[in-house]
Design a protein around this motif. Structure first.
Motif, PDB file in Angstrom:
ATOM      1  N   TYR A   1     -14.490 -14.177  -1.306  1.00  0.00           N
ATOM      2  CA  TYR A   1     -13.342 -13.741  -2.101  1.00  0.00           C
ATOM      3  C   TYR A   1     -12.212 -13.267  -1.198  1.00  0.00           C
ATOM      4  CZ  TYR A   1     -10.659 -11.258  -5.697  1.00  0.00           C
ATOM      5  OH  TYR A   1      -9.670 -10.835  -6.545  1.00  0.00           O
ATOM      6  N   ASP A   2     -11.017 -13.788  -1.466  1.00  0.00           N
ATOM      7  CA  ASP A   2      -9.804 -13.404  -0.739  1.00  0.00           C
ATOM      8  C   ASP A   2      -8.779 -12.954  -1.780  1.00  0.00           C
ATOM      9  OD1 ASP A   2      -7.328 -13.289   0.559  1.00  0.00           O
ATOM     10  OD2 ASP A   2      -7.863 -14.889   1.950  1.00  0.00           O
ATOM     11  N   TYR A   3      -8.431 -11.670  -1.772  1.00  0.00           N
ATOM     12  CA  TYR A   3      -7.571 -11.125  -2.822  1.00  0.00           C
ATOM     13  C   TYR A   3      -6.206 -11.801  -2.855  1.00  0.00           C
ATOM     14  CZ  TYR A   3      -5.052  -7.851  -5.789  1.00  0.00           C
ATOM     15  OH  TYR A   3      -4.296  -7.295  -6.803  1.00  0.00           O
ATOM     16  N   ALA A   4      -5.621 -12.071  -1.701  1.00  0.00           N
ATOM     17  CA  ALA A   4      -4.297 -12.702  -1.676  1.00  0.00           C
ATOM     18  C   ALA A   4      -4.343 -14.067  -2.352  1.00  0.00           C
ATOM     19  CB  ALA A   4      -3.809 -12.832  -0.241  1.00  0.00           C
ATOM     20  N   SER A   5      -5.395 -14.827  -2.109  1.00  0.00           N
ATOM     21  CA  SER A   5      -5.551 -16.133  -2.738  1.00  0.00           C
ATOM     22  C   SER A   5      -5.726 -15.988  -4.246  1.00  0.00           C
ATOM     23  CB  SER A   5      -6.749 -16.872  -2.128  1.00  0.00           C
ATOM     24  OG  SER A   5      -6.979 -18.088  -2.793  1.00  0.00           O
ATOM     25  N   TRP A   6      -6.491 -14.990  -4.670  1.00  0.00           N
ATOM     26  CA  TRP A   6      -6.708 -14.743  -6.102  1.00  0.00           C
ATOM     27  C   TRP A   6      -5.384 -14.472  -6.821  1.00  0.00           C
ATOM     28  CZ3 TRP A   6     -10.359 -14.977  -9.818  1.00  0.00           C
ATOM     29  CH2 TRP A   6     -10.145 -14.247 -10.986  1.00  0.00           C
ATOM     30  N   VAL A   7      -4.564 -13.606  -6.234  1.00  0.00           N
ATOM     31  CA  VAL A   7      -3.279 -13.265  -6.856  1.00  0.00           C
ATOM     32  C   VAL A   7      -2.370 -14.484  -6.919  1.00  0.00           C
ATOM     33  CG1 VAL A   7      -1.168 -11.896  -6.555  1.00  0.00           C
ATOM     34  CG2 VAL A   7      -3.410 -10.833  -6.207  1.00  0.00           C
ATOM     35  N   ARG A   8      -2.428 -15.300  -5.885  1.00  0.00           N
ATOM     36  CA  ARG A   8      -1.530 -16.450  -5.784  1.00  0.00           C
ATOM     37  C   ARG A   8      -1.923 -17.586  -6.725  1.00  0.00           C
ATOM     38  NH1 ARG A   8      -2.015 -16.770  -0.835  1.00  0.00           N
ATOM     39  NH2 ARG A   8      -3.609 -18.405  -0.682  1.00  0.00           N
ATOM     40  N   THR A   9      -3.213 -17.857  -6.882  1.00  0.00           N
ATOM     41  CA  THR A   9      -3.623 -19.064  -7.597  1.00  0.00           C
ATOM     42  C   THR A   9      -4.521 -18.838  -8.809  1.00  0.00           C
ATOM     43  OG1 THR A   9      -5.546 -19.394  -6.163  1.00  0.00           O
ATOM     44  CG2 THR A   9      -3.464 -20.398  -5.463  1.00  0.00           C
ATOM     45  N   GLU A  10      -5.372 -17.809  -8.795  1.00  0.00           N
ATOM     46  CA  GLU A  10      -6.372 -17.659  -9.854  1.00  0.00           C
ATOM     47  C   GLU A  10      -5.908 -16.758 -11.002  1.00  0.00           C
ATOM     48  OE1 GLU A  10      -8.940 -19.496  -9.808  1.00  0.00           O
ATOM     49  OE2 GLU A  10      -8.695 -20.257  -7.787  1.00  0.00           O
ATOM     50  N   ARG A  11      -5.356 -15.615 -10.681  1.00  0.00           N
ATOM     51  CA  ARG A  11      -4.957 -14.682 -11.738  1.00  0.00           C
ATOM     52  C   ARG A  11      -3.961 -15.303 -12.718  1.00  0.00           C
ATOM     53  NH1 ARG A  11      -2.621  -9.106  -9.773  1.00  0.00           N
ATOM     54  NH2 ARG A  11      -4.813  -8.497  -9.592  1.00  0.00           N
TER      55      ARG A  11
ATOM     56  N   THR B   1      -6.274  -4.369  -2.331  1.00  0.00           N
ATOM     57  CA  THR B   1      -5.421  -4.195  -3.507  1.00  0.00           C
ATOM     58  C   THR B   1      -4.407  -3.060  -3.316  1.00  0.00           C
ATOM     59  OG1 THR B   1      -6.983  -2.645  -4.526  1.00  0.00           O
ATOM     60  CG2 THR B   1      -7.253  -4.992  -5.050  1.00  0.00           C
ATOM     61  N   LEU B   2      -4.386  -2.448  -2.151  1.00  0.00           N
ATOM     62  CA  LEU B   2      -3.556  -1.254  -1.963  1.00  0.00           C
ATOM     63  C   LEU B   2      -2.072  -1.504  -2.232  1.00  0.00           C
ATOM     64  CD1 LEU B   2      -5.077   0.587   1.133  1.00  0.00           C
ATOM     65  CD2 LEU B   2      -4.991   1.394  -1.229  1.00  0.00           C
ATOM     66  N   ARG B   3      -1.595  -2.710  -1.994  1.00  0.00           N
ATOM     67  CA  ARG B   3      -0.173  -2.981  -2.244  1.00  0.00           C
ATOM     68  C   ARG B   3       0.176  -2.890  -3.734  1.00  0.00           C
ATOM     69  NH1 ARG B   3      -1.345  -6.628   1.860  1.00  0.00           N
ATOM     70  NH2 ARG B   3      -0.183  -6.247   3.798  1.00  0.00           N
ATOM     71  N   ASP B   4      -0.815  -2.892  -4.592  1.00  0.00           N
ATOM     72  CA  ASP B   4      -0.571  -2.788  -6.034  1.00  0.00           C
ATOM     73  C   ASP B   4      -0.286  -1.357  -6.481  1.00  0.00           C
ATOM     74  OD1 ASP B   4      -1.201  -5.474  -6.051  1.00  0.00           O
ATOM     75  OD2 ASP B   4      -3.217  -5.196  -6.854  1.00  0.00           O
ATOM     76  N   PHE B   5      -0.532  -0.385  -5.598  1.00  0.00           N
ATOM     77  CA  PHE B   5      -0.474   1.017  -6.010  1.00  0.00           C
ATOM     78  C   PHE B   5       0.922   1.622  -5.803  1.00  0.00           C
ATOM     79  CE2 PHE B   5      -4.905   0.197  -5.659  1.00  0.00           C
ATOM     80  CZ  PHE B   5      -5.537   1.089  -6.518  1.00  0.00           C
ATOM     81  N   MET B   6       1.319   2.474  -6.775  1.00  0.00           N
ATOM     82  CA  MET B   6       2.612   3.160  -6.760  1.00  0.00           C
ATOM     83  C   MET B   6       2.393   4.666  -6.828  1.00  0.00           C
ATOM     84  SD  MET B   6       4.216   0.808  -9.786  1.00  0.00           S
ATOM     85  CE  MET B   6       2.617   0.818 -10.625  1.00  0.00           C
ATOM     86  N   ARG B   7       3.247   5.416  -6.147  1.00  0.00           N
ATOM     87  CA  ARG B   7       3.135   6.873  -6.193  1.00  0.00           C
ATOM     88  C   ARG B   7       3.599   7.387  -7.546  1.00  0.00           C
ATOM     89  NH1 ARG B   7       5.709   9.677  -1.153  1.00  0.00           N
ATOM     90  NH2 ARG B   7       7.631   8.875  -2.098  1.00  0.00           N
ATOM     91  N   ALA B   8       2.822   8.271  -8.138  1.00  0.00           N
ATOM     92  CA  ALA B   8       3.111   8.746  -9.496  1.00  0.00           C
ATOM     93  C   ALA B   8       4.457   9.457  -9.581  1.00  0.00           C
ATOM     94  CB  ALA B   8       1.988   9.659  -9.970  1.00  0.00           C
ATOM     95  N   LYS B   9       4.831  10.143  -8.523  1.00  0.00           N
ATOM     96  CA  LYS B   9       6.056  10.947  -8.555  1.00  0.00           C
ATOM     97  C   LYS B   9       7.309  10.101  -8.695  1.00  0.00           C
ATOM     98  CE  LYS B   9       7.604  12.692  -4.700  1.00  0.00           C
ATOM     99  NZ  LYS B   9       7.766  13.567  -3.493  1.00  0.00           N
ATOM    100  N   ASP B  10       7.360   8.956  -8.000  1.00  0.00           N
ATOM    101  CA  ASP B  10       8.609   8.203  -7.940  1.00  0.00           C
ATOM    102  C   ASP B  10       8.423   6.683  -7.925  1.00  0.00           C
ATOM    103  OD1 ASP B  10       7.500   7.909  -5.444  1.00  0.00           O
ATOM    104  OD2 ASP B  10       9.018   9.111  -4.406  1.00  0.00           O
ATOM    105  N   LEU B  11       7.187   6.214  -8.096  1.00  0.00           N
ATOM    106  CA  LEU B  11       6.856   4.788  -8.128  1.00  0.00           C
ATOM    107  C   LEU B  11       7.090   4.077  -6.796  1.00  0.00           C
ATOM    108  CD1 LEU B  11       8.093   3.708 -11.694  1.00  0.00           C
ATOM    109  CD2 LEU B  11       5.911   4.726 -11.000  1.00  0.00           C
ATOM    110  N   GLU B  12       7.177   4.853  -5.705  1.00  0.00           N
ATOM    111  CA  GLU B  12       7.237   4.236  -4.382  1.00  0.00           C
ATOM    112  C   GLU B  12       5.912   3.551  -4.081  1.00  0.00           C
ATOM    113  OE1 GLU B  12       9.544   3.993  -1.781  1.00  0.00           O
ATOM    114  OE2 GLU B  12      10.989   4.547  -3.347  1.00  0.00           O
ATOM    115  N   ARG B  13       5.974   2.380  -3.433  1.00  0.00           N
ATOM    116  CA  ARG B  13       4.774   1.619  -3.129  1.00  0.00           C
ATOM    117  C   ARG B  13       3.973   2.260  -1.995  1.00  0.00           C
ATOM    118  NH1 ARG B  13       2.896  -2.252  -6.760  1.00  0.00           N
ATOM    119  NH2 ARG B  13       4.690  -2.910  -7.974  1.00  0.00           N
ATOM    120  N   MET B  14       2.705   1.912  -1.951  1.00  0.00           N
ATOM    121  CA  MET B  14       1.834   2.339  -0.857  1.00  0.00           C
ATOM    122  C   MET B  14       2.461   1.923   0.473  1.00  0.00           C
ATOM    123  SD  MET B  14      -1.085   3.734   0.046  1.00  0.00           S
ATOM    124  CE  MET B  14      -1.839   3.880  -1.593  1.00  0.00           C
ATOM    125  N   PRO B  15       2.473   2.816   1.479  1.00  0.00           N
ATOM    126  CA  PRO B  15       3.028   2.427   2.782  1.00  0.00           C
ATOM    127  C   PRO B  15       2.396   1.142   3.305  1.00  0.00           C
ATOM    128  CG  PRO B  15       2.634   4.785   2.733  1.00  0.00           C
ATOM    129  CD  PRO B  15       2.057   4.225   1.458  1.00  0.00           C
TER     130      PRO B  15
END
Length: 309
Positions: free
Chosen positions: A172-182, A268-282
């Motif tokens: 399983y490769d998450y980047a491939s899943w997001v690009r083609t399967e989801r 999946t960390l790039r999917d996460f946003m900070r609750a305070k201001d919706l800034e993305r995960m570093p």
């Protein structure tokens, strides 16, 4: 042993520590969780017109039902109101908004008696979210939208929390899943041919744990917990909301549940946003996790090769 805490006043750091050890937390509906459920019901009612969405499967062709879900689910996922409510909900339950990151909330369905259990309404086999590239410091949130019963919730399999299961996560490769399967989920109505990590050995799931909460009740558990969709025999479609959170300190320190068997690529960390201001995960943290996942897979493959020789 897994302990279920109900209505706990434990602080968040201690609670996360217990969750990473396999414990589960259940909370009664709060003002924000009720508001989130109410908003989900509004969108669902708008989509299904005058039909009761929990029984509509008995009067609609499955293709039409799937099309309705394909309309309402993305609208819920991406609606800015959902993010606003979740930020309040996190604060209500003691999750610091400046340190807690969350991913988009998903509206899930489980239809009764196999009416639609693939694609847009996938019935999940036993799995860990960590087989799908979730970080081991992830906390899963689950909230029912309408009344649920034991016959249409989901099951935890805590006896496997620290017990390895042979599985297909190494493919399983998450980047491939997001690009083609989801993106193709709504096309899988009668069967789901997408490659997904599954157990590759027989499991004894007789010790499953099912938790029934009121609409708006909140269930928290580790993304490393083995869990599965219960075969729905209730006669009604279950609607629920789930999303996930991580604490930035846990992400930085690699504090979390043990990795007993996951060897997937990506994060999946790039999917996460900070609750305070919706800034993305570093980005540097996501890149580090991707690099570590690849190194872990290479070590696992090397160990397998040594054993086979």
């Amino acid at each position: 042993m897994t302990t279920v805490f109900t209505g706990s006043t434990m602080n968040d750091e201690a609670r996360r520590e217990r969750i990473f050890q396999g414990d589960v937390f259940v909370y009664a509906a709060s003002p924000a969780s009720r508001e989130l459920v109410s908003f989900a019901r509004e969108l669902v009612a708008e989509t299904f017109g005058g039909m009761d969405p929990t029984t509509a499967q008995h009067s609609l062709p499955v293709e039409r039902f799937a099309a309705l879900l394909a309309d309402v689910k993305p609208r819920f996922i991406h609606h800015p109101r959902c993010k606003e409510i979740i930020a309040v909900l996190l604060d209500e339950l003691g999750f610091a908004p400046g340190e807690t990151y969350f991913d988009v909330p998903r509206l899930r369905t489980s239809t009764s008696d196999g009416y639609l259990d693939s694609g847009i309404s996938y019935a999940y086999h036993a799995h860990r979210d960590c087989w799908y590239a979730a970080p081991f410091n992830q906390v899963n949130w689950w909230i029912p939208v309408y009344d649920v019963v034991p016959e249409n919730v989901f099951a935890l399999h805590p006896e496997y929390f620290d017990r390895a299961v042979r599985n297909g996560s190494g493919r399983y490769d998450y980047a491939s899943w997001v690009r083609t399967e989801r993106p193709s989920a709504a096309q899988h109505i009668y069967s789901d041919t997408r490659e997904q990590p599954k157990p590759e050995e027989d499991l004894d799931l007789s010790g499953e744990l099912r938790i029934v909460t009121e609409p708006g009740g909140v269930l928290l558990f580790s993304g490393a917990q083995l869990h599965s969709t219960v075969r729905n025999t209730s006669g009604v479609t279950r609607f629920s909301i789930d999303f996930r959170t991580v604490h930035i300190d846990d992400v930085r320190s690699r504090k979390g549940a043990p990795n007993v068997d996951a060897t997937c690529l990506g994060t999946t960390l790039r999917d996460f946003m900070r609750a305070k201001d919706l800034e993305r995960m570093p980005e540097e943290l996501s890149a580090e996790y991707e690099k570590e996942a690849r190194a872990h897979l290479e070590r696992a493959n090397a160990a397998t090769a040594d054993i086979s020789h």
